[in-house]
Design an enzyme around this catalytic site. Structure first.
Site, PDB file in Angstrom:
ATOM      1  N   ARG A 198       0.805  -1.218   0.000  1.00  0.00           N
ATOM      2  CA  ARG A 198       0.000   0.000   0.000  1.00  0.00           C
ATOM      3  C   ARG A 198       0.845   1.279   0.000  1.00  0.00           C
ATOM      4  NH1 ARG A 198      -5.078  -2.068   0.418  1.00  0.00           N
ATOM      5  NH2 ARG A 198      -5.216  -4.012   1.586  1.00  0.00           N
ATOM      6  N   HIS A 216       3.009 -11.136  -5.274  1.00  0.00           N
ATOM      7  CA  HIS A 216       1.824 -10.397  -5.737  1.00  0.00           C
ATOM      8  C   HIS A 216       2.207  -8.927  -5.799  1.00  0.00           C
ATOM      9  CE1 HIS A 216      -2.143  -8.792  -6.161  1.00  0.00           C
ATOM     10  NE2 HIS A 216      -2.718  -9.966  -6.092  1.00  0.00           N
ATOM     11  N   TYR A 263      -1.070  -3.197  -4.712  1.00  0.00           N
ATOM     12  CA  TYR A 263      -2.450  -2.842  -5.059  1.00  0.00           C
ATOM     13  C   TYR A 263      -2.548  -1.459  -5.693  1.00  0.00           C
ATOM     14  CZ  TYR A 263      -3.946  -6.822  -2.232  1.00  0.00           C
ATOM     15  OH  TYR A 263      -4.146  -8.082  -1.733  1.00  0.00           O
ATOM     16  N   HIS A 302      -2.128  -7.569 -11.322  1.00  0.00           N
ATOM     17  CA  HIS A 302      -3.480  -7.215 -11.753  1.00  0.00           C
ATOM     18  C   HIS A 302      -3.338  -6.436 -13.061  1.00  0.00           C
ATOM     19  CE1 HIS A 302      -5.376  -7.443  -7.455  1.00  0.00           C
ATOM     20  NE2 HIS A 302      -4.920  -8.592  -7.895  1.00  0.00           N
ATOM     21  N   GLU A 361      -3.431 -11.788 -13.583  1.00  0.00           N
ATOM     22  CA  GLU A 361      -4.531 -12.389 -12.819  1.00  0.00           C
ATOM     23  C   GLU A 361      -5.895 -12.033 -13.422  1.00  0.00           C
ATOM     24  OE1 GLU A 361      -4.469 -11.491  -8.612  1.00  0.00           O
ATOM     25  OE2 GLU A 361      -6.104 -12.904  -8.230  1.00  0.00           O
ATOM     26  N   ASP A 369      -8.090 -16.754 -10.364  1.00  0.00           N
ATOM     27  CA  ASP A 369      -8.565 -16.650  -8.985  1.00  0.00           C
ATOM     28  C   ASP A 369     -10.011 -17.142  -9.007  1.00  0.00           C
ATOM     29  OD1 ASP A 369      -9.996 -15.413  -6.742  1.00  0.00           O
ATOM     30  OD2 ASP A 369      -8.131 -14.352  -6.338  1.00  0.00           O
ATOM     31  N   HIS A 418     -12.632 -14.517  -8.244  1.00  0.00           N
ATOM     32  CA  HIS A 418     -12.749 -13.514  -9.303  1.00  0.00           C
ATOM     33  C   HIS A 418     -13.487 -14.061 -10.514  1.00  0.00           C
ATOM     34  CE1 HIS A 418      -8.815 -11.378  -7.771  1.00  0.00           C
ATOM     35  NE2 HIS A 418      -9.738 -11.501  -6.840  1.00  0.00           N
ATOM     36  N   HIS A 424      -5.431 -18.946  -7.637  1.00  0.00           N
ATOM     37  CA  HIS A 424      -5.718 -18.423  -6.305  1.00  0.00           C
ATOM     38  C   HIS A 424      -7.003 -19.106  -5.879  1.00  0.00           C
ATOM     39  CE1 HIS A 424      -3.354 -14.410  -6.814  1.00  0.00           C
ATOM     40  NE2 HIS A 424      -2.583 -15.430  -6.536  1.00  0.00           N
ATOM     41  N   ASP A 460     -15.290  -8.403  -5.673  1.00  0.00           N
ATOM     42  CA  ASP A 460     -14.106  -9.150  -5.257  1.00  0.00           C
ATOM     43  C   ASP A 460     -14.052  -9.239  -3.734  1.00  0.00           C
ATOM     44  OD1 ASP A 460     -11.612 -10.208  -4.905  1.00  0.00           O
ATOM     45  OD2 ASP A 460     -10.513  -8.488  -5.700  1.00  0.00           O
ATOM     46  N   HIS A 518     -13.360 -12.192  -0.912  1.00  0.00           N
ATOM     47  CA  HIS A 518     -12.992 -13.588  -0.681  1.00  0.00           C
ATOM     48  C   HIS A 518     -13.692 -14.151   0.558  1.00  0.00           C
ATOM     49  CE1 HIS A 518      -8.901 -12.699  -2.830  1.00  0.00           C
ATOM     50  NE2 HIS A 518      -9.947 -12.371  -3.549  1.00  0.00           N
ATOM     51  N   GLU A 550      -6.002 -17.145  -0.578  1.00  0.00           N
ATOM     52  CA  GLU A 550      -6.013 -15.729  -0.142  1.00  0.00           C
ATOM     53  C   GLU A 550      -7.287 -15.529   0.665  1.00  0.00           C
ATOM     54  OE1 GLU A 550      -6.084 -14.058  -4.110  1.00  0.00           O
ATOM     55  OE2 GLU A 550      -4.018 -13.393  -3.926  1.00  0.00           O
TER      56      GLU A 550
HETATM   57 ZN   LIG Z   1      -9.513 -10.890  -4.948  1.00  0.00          ZN
HETATM   58 ZN   LIG Z   2      -6.126 -13.377  -6.254  1.00  0.00          ZN
END
Ligand SMILES: [Zn+2]
Ligand SMILES: [Zn+2]
Length: 285
Positions: free
Chosen positions: A42, A72, A75, A112, A150, A184, A187, A221, A234, A236, A266
């Protein structure tokens, strides 16, 4: 069928206090692989990896036997946005991500694709390809690193929620860089692909094969979904506790074409839950 203990299964573990800690946390939850962040996900401020950290990381891999480590990306990175300033920052940060992965000898960099914001999707896809091509000079062909795009849930203006968009990116990059795809489960389901049953999973994989090519499918994922099919949200959920349900995960673990692919949880809850989820998933093999 692969040996239950050698299947590549893990979770996104914590690199707090150093990237090597993510490897040890993986061992502690019964994982054979892990996903991690190589920097604060972040923060823009790029962090470089010190040589002693590389040594600790490689030592942790040797000690634990974990392999096929996935990083990964942050973000904050948007490789396809129309704002020049954010795009430049994103490209710089992505480059730093690749450098850290190469230093650590990481196998996969999961990223992403990006968000179009108010710009046309076609422009966004073109920018993503250009952004990724910007790291081509870091690859000599001898690296173990694969860039893995992804599949997204399609939340907001995020691209990559349909296989056609994933195919556009992969096919534009395949002759230039080592490129793969990570599905994923949360997703892809939120994006509208019904993988709740073995039949649904097969149908989705067939579609993926026709549009993208199964050869590019690299990893999974594993996440259940809080929201329903096609919700484009999204969120999880723990394995078997969401709208996907346990059959989906049984089908993935038992699918002959997916046996050797690394799979990372995740799911919410952290290590105490991952121990149980890993054991459960492994019992399906
Ligand atoms: Zn996600
Ligand atoms: Zn993922």
């Amino acid at each position: 069928m692969k040996n239950k203990n050698t299947i590549l299964l893990g979770a996104h573990t914590s690199a707090a206090g150093g990237v090597h800690n993510a490897i040890y946390e993986g061992r502690d939850i019964g994982a054979t692989t892990v996903q991690l962040f190589t920097a604060n996900q972040r923060q823009w401020k790029a962090r470089s990896i010190a040589q002693d950290e590389v040594v600790l990381f490689k030592q942790a891999l040797q000690e634990t036997g974990l392999s096929h480590i996935m990083s990964h990306d942050s973000y904050l990175i948007n490789l396809g946005g129309p704002d020049v300033e954010v795009l430049t920052k994103s490209r710089d940060a992505f480059r730093e991500e690749v450098i850290r992965c190469l230093q650590l000898g990481i196998s996969y960099l999961n990223f992403h694709p990006g968000a179009a914001l108010k710009a046309p999707v076609e422009d966004c896809l073109k920018r993503i390809v250009e952004s990724v091509l910007g790291v081509r000079d870091l690859f000599t062909g001898k690296e173990n690193l694969k860039l893995v795009v992804e599949v997204t849930a399609g939340q907001g203006s995020t691209v990559g929620a349909c296989f056609e968009e994933i195919a556009y990116i992969v096919h534009a990059l395949k002759d230039e860089l080592p490129i793969g795809v990570c599905i994923d489960t949360c997703h892809v389901f939120a994006a509208g692909y019904d993988i709740r049953t073995a039949e649904g999973l097969d149908k989705t994989l067939n579609e993926f094969n026709v549009i993208v090519g199964l050869d590019y499918l690299t990893a999974f994922h594993l996440n259940d979904s809080k929201h329903d099919l096609g919700s484009r949200l999204d969120r999880h959920e723990q394995i078997g506790e969401g709208k996907l349900g346990i059959e989906c995960f049984k089908a993935i673990m038992q699918h002959p074409k997916l046996q050797s692919m690394p799979k990372y949880l995740e799911t919410p809850g952290g290590p105490p839950f991952w121990v149980k989820e890993i054991a459960l998933l492994r019992s399906f093999v």
